[in-house]
Design an enzyme around this catalytic site. Structure first.
Site, PDB file in Angstrom:
ATOM      1  N   LYS A  18       4.882   4.121   5.895  1.00  0.00           N
ATOM      2  CA  LYS A  18       4.823   5.049   4.759  1.00  0.00           C
ATOM      3  C   LYS A  18       3.395   5.297   4.310  1.00  0.00           C
ATOM      4  O   LYS A  18       2.995   6.441   4.103  1.00  0.00           O
ATOM      5  CB  LYS A  18       5.561   4.476   3.542  1.00  0.00           C
ATOM      6  N   ARG A  93      12.553   3.143  -5.705  1.00  0.00           N
ATOM      7  CA  ARG A  93      13.026   2.016  -4.926  1.00  0.00           C
ATOM      8  C   ARG A  93      14.522   1.805  -5.032  1.00  0.00           C
ATOM      9  O   ARG A  93      15.085   0.935  -4.366  1.00  0.00           O
ATOM     10  CB  ARG A  93      12.359   0.721  -5.414  1.00  0.00           C
ATOM     11  N   ARG A 127      -0.865  -6.481   9.915  1.00  0.00           N
ATOM     12  CA  ARG A 127      -1.492  -5.500   9.013  1.00  0.00           C
ATOM     13  C   ARG A 127      -2.736  -6.072   8.347  1.00  0.00           C
ATOM     14  O   ARG A 127      -2.756  -7.198   7.891  1.00  0.00           O
ATOM     15  CB  ARG A 127      -0.492  -5.090   7.929  1.00  0.00           C
ATOM     16  N   ARG A 160      -2.706  -9.048   3.227  1.00  0.00           N
ATOM     17  CA  ARG A 160      -2.027  -9.165   1.936  1.00  0.00           C
ATOM     18  C   ARG A 160      -1.293 -10.497   1.845  1.00  0.00           C
ATOM     19  O   ARG A 160      -0.696 -10.951   2.822  1.00  0.00           O
ATOM     20  CB  ARG A 160      -1.041  -8.016   1.753  1.00  0.00           C
ATOM     21  N   ARG A 171      11.598  -9.322   1.432  1.00  0.00           N
ATOM     22  CA  ARG A 171      11.365  -7.933   1.018  1.00  0.00           C
ATOM     23  C   ARG A 171      12.275  -6.987   1.807  1.00  0.00           C
ATOM     24  O   ARG A 171      12.762  -5.993   1.268  1.00  0.00           O
ATOM     25  CB  ARG A 171       9.889  -7.561   1.219  1.00  0.00           C
TER      26      ARG A 171
END
Ligand code: ADP
Ligand code: ZN
Length: 219
Positions: A18, A93, A127, A160, A171
């Site tokens: 995204k 969300r 990431r 992160r 998540r």
């Protein structure tokens, strides 16, 4: 020629791309990308009324209630250049938030980027994000020119804290439970655009652009 104004939301499991595709879309169409997470952090550092409230949740690692999230988004959507449209990333969300958004600003495109949980875990573990300009990389799939250094601004790349396997799985579970119902919500609204996210970054982008053009969103 009058261009059809884009009022888009991007959604999909964590790691679907995204943020990556949002950046590309915002550049191509020259419209603002509104990231819900960044907005929250911005309100907090501005020490606004909303920011102070938001901080208490973020510090506890808790999800902020819908009313607070909605208020932060509404205040930001008023500030960005609405004349040219917007792309939302990370909001809504859940169906309650989507219903609220449609009341203040009717969404005309909901891009659903689909990937498996297995691929999501693989991507998020690799990431890395620039600490300074927030540009996103992947260790093997979208590496920077020099390791650990942002190719755009030279800033340091960081992982992160929530991009670890256990937390990623939590998540993803929350995504399936809360966010995935948006697929049928937006299908009923007639604005759903499903995209196969398991293609390379430029392929996902071209696929999305072509399908958007068919819906009347010319770049
Ligand atoms: P999201 O915003 O949906 O969580 P990101 O855009 O941050 O996802 O992408 C997650 C990770 O996967 C990043 O490291 C990014 O560079 C990488 N990535 C994004 N799209 C692709 C893709 N199509 N193929 C391979 N890796 C990708
Ligand atoms: Zn950078």
């Amino acid at each position: 020629m009058m261009r059809k104004k884009i009022r888009a939301v991007l959604f999909g499991p964590q790691g679907c791309g995204k943020g990556t595709q949002g950046q590309l879309l915002a550049d191509r169409f020259d419209i603002p990308l509104v990231g819900a997470g960044d907005l929250f952090r911005a309100e907090i550092s501005a020490r606004s009324q909303l920011g102070k409230l938001a901080k208490s949740y973020v510090e506890r690692g808790a999800l902020a209630p819908d009313e607070l999230v909605n208020a932060v988004i509404a205040s930001q959507l008023k500030k960005v250049d609405l004349a040219r449209g917007f792309i939302l990333d990370g909001y809504p969300r859940n169906v309650e938030q989507a219903t609220y958004l449609d009341r203040i600003m009717k969404v005309n495109l909901a891009v659903y980027i689909k990937i498996t949980d297995k691929e999501a875990v693989r991507r998020l573990q690799g990431r890395r994000q620039c600490k300074r300009c927030k540009f996103t990389y992947h260790l093997t799939d979208a590496p920077p020119a020099k390791s650990n250094q942002c190719s755009i601004c030279g800033g340091p790349l960081i992982k992160r804290a929530d991009d670890t396997e256990d937390i990623i799985r939590q998540r993803l579970a929350a995504f399936h439970f809360m966010t995935e119902p948006l697929v049928s919500y937006y299908r009923q609204q007639g604005v759903l655009l499903p995209i196969n996210g398991e293609q390379s970054i430029p392929y996902v982008f071209e696929d999305m652009i072509k399908k958007m053009a068919k819906l009347g969103f010319q770049s």
